[in-house]
Each structure stands twice: as structure tokens, then as C-alpha cells.
Design a protein around this motif. Sequence first.
Motif, PDB file in Angstrom:
ATOM      1  N   GLN A   1       0.831  -1.205   0.000  1.00 34.96           N
ATOM      2  CA  GLN A   1       0.000   0.000   0.000  1.00 34.96           C
ATOM      3  C   GLN A   1       0.867   1.258   0.000  1.00 34.96           C
ATOM      4  N   ALA A   2       1.967   1.194   0.760  1.00 28.49           N
ATOM      5  CA  ALA A   2       2.865   2.355   0.781  1.00 28.49           C
ATOM      6  C   ALA A   2       3.495   2.562  -0.593  1.00 28.49           C
ATOM      7  N   GLN A   3       3.920   1.478  -1.215  1.00 25.89           N
ATOM      8  CA  GLN A   3       4.492   1.598  -2.550  1.00 25.89           C
ATOM      9  C   GLN A   3       3.445   2.100  -3.551  1.00 25.89           C
ATOM     10  N   LEU A   4       2.225   1.586  -3.413  1.00 24.96           N
ATOM     11  CA  LEU A   4       1.145   2.008  -4.298  1.00 24.96           C
ATOM     12  C   LEU A   4       0.844   3.496  -4.108  1.00 24.96           C
ATOM     13  N   ALA A   5       0.826   3.934  -2.845  1.00 25.59           N
ATOM     14  CA  ALA A   5       0.563   5.352  -2.571  1.00 25.59           C
ATOM     15  C   ALA A   5       1.695   6.214  -3.141  1.00 25.59           C
ATOM     16  N   ALA A   6       2.940   5.759  -2.991  1.00 22.86           N
ATOM     17  CA  ALA A   6       4.074   6.514  -3.514  1.00 22.86           C
ATOM     18  C   ALA A   6       4.008   6.579  -5.043  1.00 22.86           C
ATOM     19  N   GLN A   7       3.697   5.459  -5.658  1.00 22.94           N
ATOM     20  CA  GLN A   7       3.570   5.455  -7.112  1.00 22.94           C
ATOM     21  C   GLN A   7       2.416   6.345  -7.564  1.00 22.94           C
ATOM     22  N   ARG A   8       1.323   6.307  -6.804  1.00 22.34           N
ATOM     23  CA  ARG A   8       0.169   7.153  -7.133  1.00 22.34           C
ATOM     24  C   ARG A   8       0.551   8.620  -7.057  1.00 22.34           C
ATOM     25  N   GLN A   9       1.267   8.982  -5.972  1.00 25.41           N
ATOM     26  CA  GLN A   9       1.699  10.372  -5.821  1.00 25.41           C
ATOM     27  C   GLN A   9       2.613  10.771  -6.972  1.00 25.41           C
ATOM     28  N   GLN A  10       3.516   9.862  -7.342  1.00 23.16           N
ATOM     29  CA  GLN A  10       4.434  10.155  -8.439  1.00 23.16           C
ATOM     30  C   GLN A  10       3.668  10.324  -9.745  1.00 23.16           C
ATOM     31  N   ILE A  11       2.714   9.426  -9.992  1.00 21.95           N
ATOM     32  CA  ILE A  11       1.925   9.520 -11.225  1.00 21.95           C
ATOM     33  C   ILE A  11       1.084  10.790 -11.229  1.00 21.95           C
ATOM     34  N   VAL A  12       0.495  11.119 -10.074  1.00 21.07           N
ATOM     35  CA  VAL A  12      -0.322  12.347  -9.984  1.00 21.07           C
ATOM     36  C   VAL A  12       0.558  13.558 -10.256  1.00 21.07           C
ATOM     37  N   ALA A  13       1.762  13.576  -9.703  1.00 22.19           N
ATOM     38  CA  ALA A  13       2.666  14.707  -9.924  1.00 22.19           C
ATOM     39  C   ALA A  13       3.042  14.799 -11.396  1.00 22.19           C
ATOM     40  N   GLU A  14       3.358  13.642 -12.014  1.00 25.85           N
ATOM     41  CA  GLU A  14       3.701  13.641 -13.431  1.00 25.85           C
ATOM     42  C   GLU A  14       2.517  14.083 -14.290  1.00 25.85           C
ATOM     43  N   LEU A  15       1.326  13.564 -13.894  1.00 28.69           N
ATOM     44  CA  LEU A  15       0.126  13.953 -14.654  1.00 28.69           C
ATOM     45  C   LEU A  15      -0.168  15.450 -14.498  1.00 28.69           C
ATOM     46  N   ARG A  16       0.021  15.978 -13.323  1.00 31.36           N
ATOM     47  CA  ARG A  16      -0.219  17.419 -13.105  1.00 31.36           C
ATOM     48  C   ARG A  16       0.725  18.242 -13.983  1.00 31.36           C
ATOM     49  N   ALA A  17       1.975  17.818 -13.963  1.00 28.33           N
ATOM     50  CA  ALA A  17       2.949  18.571 -14.765  1.00 28.33           C
ATOM     51  C   ALA A  17       2.599  18.458 -16.239  1.00 28.33           C
ATOM     52  N   ASP A  18       2.272  17.256 -16.668  1.00 25.23           N
ATOM     53  CA  ASP A  18       1.927  17.048 -18.070  1.00 25.23           C
ATOM     54  C   ASP A  18       0.635  17.770 -18.426  1.00 25.23           C
ATOM     55  N   LEU A  19      -0.335  17.693 -17.518  1.00 33.78           N
ATOM     56  CA  LEU A  19      -1.617  18.374 -17.737  1.00 33.78           C
ATOM     57  C   LEU A  19      -1.422  19.880 -17.747  1.00 33.78           C
ATOM     58  N   GLY A  20      -0.552  20.376 -16.903  1.00 36.14           N
ATOM     59  CA  GLY A  20      -0.254  21.816 -16.869  1.00 36.14           C
ATOM     60  C   GLY A  20       0.343  22.267 -18.194  1.00 36.14           C
ATOM     61  N   ARG A  21       1.289  21.496 -18.698  1.00 40.48           N
ATOM     62  CA  ARG A  21       1.914  21.861 -19.978  1.00 40.48           C
ATOM     63  C   ARG A  21       0.884  21.814 -21.102  1.00 40.48           C
ATOM     64  N   THR A  22       0.060  20.780 -21.058  1.00 37.62           N
ATOM     65  CA  THR A  22      -0.958  20.656 -22.106  1.00 37.62           C
ATOM     66  C   THR A  22      -1.958  21.796 -22.003  1.00 37.62           C
ATOM     67  N   ALA A  23      -2.341  22.162 -20.780  1.00 41.68           N
ATOM     68  CA  ALA A  23      -3.308  23.248 -20.585  1.00 41.68           C
ATOM     69  C   ALA A  23      -2.716  24.571 -21.072  1.00 41.68           C
ATOM     70  N   VAL A  24      -1.448  24.814 -20.782  1.00 39.58           N
ATOM     71  CA  VAL A  24      -0.800  26.066 -21.218  1.00 39.58           C
ATOM     72  C   VAL A  24      -0.732  26.096 -22.738  1.00 39.58           C
ATOM     73  N   ASP A  25      -0.366  24.958 -23.334  1.00 40.93           N
ATOM     74  CA  ASP A  25      -0.302  24.912 -24.797  1.00 40.93           C
ATOM     75  C   ASP A  25      -1.671  25.181 -25.405  1.00 40.93           C
ATOM     76  N   LEU A  26      -2.701  24.590 -24.830  1.00 43.09           N
ATOM     77  CA  LEU A  26      -4.063  24.837 -25.344  1.00 43.09           C
ATOM     78  C   LEU A  26      -4.479  26.282 -25.129  1.00 43.09           C
ATOM     79  N   ALA A  27      -4.136  26.808 -23.965  1.00 47.93           N
ATOM     80  CA  ALA A  27      -4.503  28.198 -23.682  1.00 47.93           C
ATOM     81  C   ALA A  27      -3.771  29.126 -24.626  1.00 47.93           C
ATOM     82  N   GLU A  28      -2.513  28.854 -24.944  1.00 49.23           N
ATOM     83  CA  GLU A  28      -1.767  29.697 -25.879  1.00 49.23           C
ATOM     84  C   GLU A  28      -2.425  29.651 -27.248  1.00 49.23           C
ATOM     85  N   ARG A  29      -2.877  28.522 -27.630  1.00 45.47           N
ATOM     86  CA  ARG A  29      -3.529  28.410 -28.928  1.00 45.47           C
ATOM     87  C   ARG A  29      -4.866  29.140 -28.935  1.00 45.47           C
ATOM     88  N   VAL A  30      -5.583  29.010 -27.843  1.00 55.66           N
ATOM     89  CA  VAL A  30      -6.899  29.675 -27.789  1.00 55.66           C
ATOM     90  C   VAL A  30      -6.707  31.178 -27.666  1.00 55.66           C
TER      91      VAL A  30
END
Length: 187
Positions: free
Chosen positions: A122-151
Amino acid sequence: MTPTTALLAAEDINPLVPATYDIVWSFVCLIAIVFFFWKYALPVFKKVLAERTNAIEGGIARAEQAQVEAKAALDKYNAQLAEARGEAARIRDDARAQGQKIIEEMREQAQQESQRIVATGQAQLAAQRQQIVAELRADLGRTAVDLAERVVGESLADDARRSGTVDRFLDELDAMSGSARATTAGE
């Protein structure tokens, strides 16, 4: 008539009855034999019979004594056998109890190990989840900025503005997902 027959007839002697001297001498011999037998042979016979009687009675007494000793030994053996059986039963019961104790200890150890493995997972799963969430946030942030720049059509390259916009966008997403979870949980 023959002369012997005449002699017999003249004396009137019965041939079946012995003469008086034969009776007297036979009686004397009988007395001597009885005296000899009484004086010498009978004590020897009595002595031999007494020894045999003593030997037989002693043998019977020894046999009875041996029988009593054998019965005592048998009773002692039976008591020891019963004690040994009781001891064996006690040892078996102790072994069963120890076996049950060992099984319980092993079961507890297995449960603790299982709980430890689950907690580690469970600890490993939580750590992996946190890592994935952080990666997704960063990726989602970049994607959102790119979309916002286009819009918007202008560059949002400024890190401070970009970071604020991304954080605000992600907070709004978290709020939406939190309310969607609360709605799903309430149903």
C-alpha cells in the motif's frame, strides 16, 4: 491200601493243618521279623517319609511364597505399566498442546508478515500514485498552457503567470473531482 494211606489213616492227621512245631517256629520267625522290622526298618521308613513330607510341604510353602512374590511383582509391573501409560498420555497431550501453540505462533507470524507485505504494498502504491499524480499534473499543466496559448493566441511563456494559471486550473479540477466523489459516495 498202600502203606502211606494206611499210615495216614492210622494217625488221623489232617494234611491241611501243619504240625505244631511248624506253627511255633513260624510264629517265632514272624516275631523276629516283626521285631527286626519294628526296630530297624520302620524308623528308616518313618524318617524317609518324614523327609519327603517335609520336602513336599516345604516345596508347597516355597511355591506359595513364590506365587505371592510373583503376584506382588505382577501388581508392581501393572502399576508401573499404568504409570507409564499415564506418562505417555501426558506426553502426548503436552506434544499436542505444544503443536497447537506452534501452529498458532506460525499463524500469527504469517498474519503479521501478510499485514507487513500489504502495508508495504500500500505504501508503494501510494508513492507510485503520488508520483503519477505529480507527473500527470505537470503534463496536464503543460498541455493546458499549450491549449490556452492556442486559444488566446499569445504566449504564456512567463513562468510565474503560467504556474499560477496551471495551479488554479488544477485546483478547479480537484474541486470538481472531489464534488463528483462526494456525489457518488452519497448515492
